[in-house]
Write an enzyme that holds these catalytic residues in place. Structure first.
Site, PDB file in Angstrom:
ATOM      1  N   HIS A  46      -7.729  11.207  -3.008  1.00  0.00           N
ATOM      2  CA  HIS A  46      -8.193   9.828  -2.830  1.00  0.00           C
ATOM      3  C   HIS A  46      -7.463   9.130  -1.688  1.00  0.00           C
ATOM      4  O   HIS A  46      -6.238   9.233  -1.579  1.00  0.00           O
ATOM      5  CB  HIS A  46      -7.973   9.035  -4.122  1.00  0.00           C
ATOM      6  CG  HIS A  46      -8.864   7.844  -4.243  1.00  0.00           C
ATOM      7  ND1 HIS A  46      -8.694   6.706  -3.485  1.00  0.00           N
ATOM      8  CD2 HIS A  46      -9.955   7.604  -5.026  1.00  0.00           C
ATOM      9  CE1 HIS A  46      -9.622   5.822  -3.795  1.00  0.00           C
ATOM     10  NE2 HIS A  46     -10.397   6.339  -4.731  1.00  0.00           N
ATOM     11  N   GLY A  70       3.180 -11.291   5.003  1.00  0.00           N
ATOM     12  CA  GLY A  70       4.245 -10.381   5.400  1.00  0.00           C
ATOM     13  C   GLY A  70       4.305 -10.131   6.887  1.00  0.00           C
ATOM     14  O   GLY A  70       3.386 -10.452   7.645  1.00  0.00           O
ATOM     15  N   PRO A  94       4.449  -7.735  10.312  1.00  0.00           N
ATOM     16  CA  PRO A  94       3.629  -6.577  10.722  1.00  0.00           C
ATOM     17  C   PRO A  94       4.432  -5.275  10.682  1.00  0.00           C
ATOM     18  O   PRO A  94       4.696  -4.650  11.691  1.00  0.00           O
ATOM     19  CB  PRO A  94       3.196  -6.958  12.141  1.00  0.00           C
ATOM     20  CG  PRO A  94       4.274  -7.847  12.638  1.00  0.00           C
ATOM     21  CD  PRO A  94       4.768  -8.628  11.451  1.00  0.00           C
ATOM     22  N   VAL A 116       5.105  -1.892   7.601  1.00  0.00           N
ATOM     23  CA  VAL A 116       4.884  -1.407   6.238  1.00  0.00           C
ATOM     24  C   VAL A 116       6.213  -1.283   5.515  1.00  0.00           C
ATOM     25  O   VAL A 116       7.280  -1.170   6.139  1.00  0.00           O
ATOM     26  CB  VAL A 116       4.160  -0.040   6.230  1.00  0.00           C
ATOM     27  CG1 VAL A 116       2.788  -0.149   6.852  1.00  0.00           C
ATOM     28  CG2 VAL A 116       5.000   1.026   6.919  1.00  0.00           C
TER      29      VAL A 116
END
Length: 491
Positions: free
Chosen positions: A81, A163, A165, A167
């Site tokens: 997935h 947030g 930019p 991860v």
């Protein structure tokens, strides 16, 4: 009436039960109930279904995302997935006493808190999306974790809603939104050739010319090709229609569906639709199901003593010298009755030879009227509760300084409910009028009554909207509401 919201967070872990147990444990709060949990090792994904009160379920979702960020490392994650984050998708779905607009507000609050508390950037999707493209989850998730990790800092289109930019180094990003009830429905084929499943998925999904409200992809799961689908509005695109199209497409490649599965929960109505389709039962109605009839009787909805016994308590409550229920609840009840009458007329014409050419229009009308009726019935209590909330807000504002926002927030809710009632009543009126030429003319009086009830509901609901607007301080909100009321009045 209590507020009930469903939340169905999807986490990128379907093989380690201990991690899923820890995530579920983190979401255990008073007022939140676990309905279901599904783990899939091939997809390496789990789906948790929660239902709860508005405030509690928001906190549960935030804590679940935080625990997933602790336990799941996407740098080591592999599965069929697609995924963007450890907590991949967190949707909120209105169940009772809340609207989709309420769920949008919840999604934005949760998204902001996820970033503040856990430093996981958040994208908003579906009804909560801030730009049109992000209504589509696939648009946000393109390239998956690895793609967003490489582009988030340099591509403005991939800037998160909440947030910086960048991860989270191991938990990626999270997608939070508000949507209608979604059915996760998968069909297994009599082949291991995943390319066939992908071709069928392309034919079925809406984005490439297939069925509206269907998202689909092809995967290899447990050695079988699988067409994996999300049905985003099962009332307009029902399960049986999806199954029949997959079966027809599969026949082109010399294969057949061998089984199907539902991931998570499914509304009873979706299975009733499938039963009616495949069994071809004439004039089918959910009240013909024994358990449904028993639930109605035991719940007092079909009390002994005739129809009067069912409606008299509500009428007497309206007559009582108390503020609630009042005009807003009466407007919602009137429009719900209008939807019921129109539904009855359409149902009694559908399936008859004289109206066979209108089968599709009648089925569509019945499906939509059923949905509107449920929403309007819920608004009867919701309107009364919103009035109580306004009174409580005024009391709190007198007791505490710097609490002006409490009153405005309560007034906005008390305004939104009758406004939604008016808009839905207008839709009921439109459907009732459209049914005239395609249904039994002997039932014209029923449609006239339905239209009159809907018209009265619109007028009454808008009067409730207007009285709340007079006390609101948020000029932007007032302007938006006035645009919607003017659109209703102009029709």
């Amino acid at each position: 009436m209590q507020t009930l919201v469903e939340c169905v967070p999807n986490f990128s872990e379907g093989r380690d039960k201990s991690k899923v147990d820890a995530i579920v444990e983190a979401m255990k709060l008073d007022g939140v109930f676990l309905l279901d949990r599904e783990m899939d090792a091939d997809h390496n994904r789990c789906v948790i279904t929660l239902v709860g009160e508005r405030e509690a379920i928001q906190e549960a979702a935030i804590r679940g995302v935080g625990k997933a960020a602790e336990l799941i490392d996407l740098n080591q994650h592999q599965g069929a997935h697609p995924r963007l984050g450890a907590a991949d998708v967190v949707p909120f779905i209105p169940i009772e006493g809340v609207s989709i607009e309420d769920c949008v507000t919840m999604a934005r609050h949760v998204g902001e808190q996820i970033w503040k508390r856990h430093q996981v950037p958040v994208y908003l999707y579906e009804s909560a999306a801030t730009i049109p493209e992000r209504q589509n989850l696939e648009y946000i998730r393109r390239g998956q974790f690895e793609g967003i990790r490489d582009e988030i800092a340099t591509n403005p289109a991939r800037k998160p809603d909440f947030g910086d930019p960048r991860v989270h180094p191991s938990a990626g990003a999270c997608v939070v939104g508000a949507r209608k009830f979604l059915i996760a429905y998968n069909i297994f084929l009599s082949t291991a050739d995943v390319s066939i499943a992908k071709k069928i998925a392309k034919a079925v999904r809406f984005s490439t010319g297939g069925l509206r409200f269907v998202k689909a992809a092809g995967f290899l799961v447990r050695g079988q090709a699988q067409v994996s689908m999300n049905l985003t509005d099962f009332e307009q695109t029902p399960i049986h229609r999806v199954f029949e199209m997959v079966r027809a497409e599969a026949a082109r490649y010399g294969v057949v569906p061998v089984s199907s599965e539902i991931v998570g929960l499914v509304p009873k109505k979706a299975l009733e639709q499938a039963a009616e389709w495949f069994l071809q039962v004439e004039n089918f109605d959910s009240s013909l199901i024994l358990e449904t009839r028993l639930a109605s009787v035991m719940g007092g909805k079909m009390a002994v003593g005739g129809l009067r016994a069912g409606v008299e308590p509500f009428i007497e409550q309206l007559a009582a010298p108390t503020a609630t229920p009042g005009g807003g609840s009466a407007a919602a009840a009137s429009s719900a009755m209008a939807a019921g009458l129109a539904n009855m007329v359409a149902s009694m014409s559908r399936g008859k030879k004289a109206y066979a050419q209108f089968e599709a229009q009648l089925s569509e009308a019945i499906s939509r009227l059923s949905q509107l009726r449920d929403e309007l019935k819920a608004a009867i209590d919701a309107d009364a509760e919103s009035y109580k909330s306004v009174m409580e807000a005024y009391k709190k504002s007198r007791e505490a300084a710097a609490s002006d926002g409490i009153v405005d927030a309560a007034l906005k809710q008390a305004t939104s409910i009758p406004l939604n009632v008016a808009e839905r009543a207008r839709e009921v009126q439109r459907i009732a009028e459209a049914l005239g030429p395609i249904t039994n003319p002997n039932m014209k009086s029923d449609l006239t009554t339905a239209s009159a009830l809907a018209k009265a509901a619109i007028e009454g609901a808008l009067a409730n909207v207007e009285i709340n607007l007079e006390s609101l301080k948020d000029e932007g909100f007032v302007a938006q509401v006035r645009l919607r009321t003017q659109a209703l009045q102009s029709r």
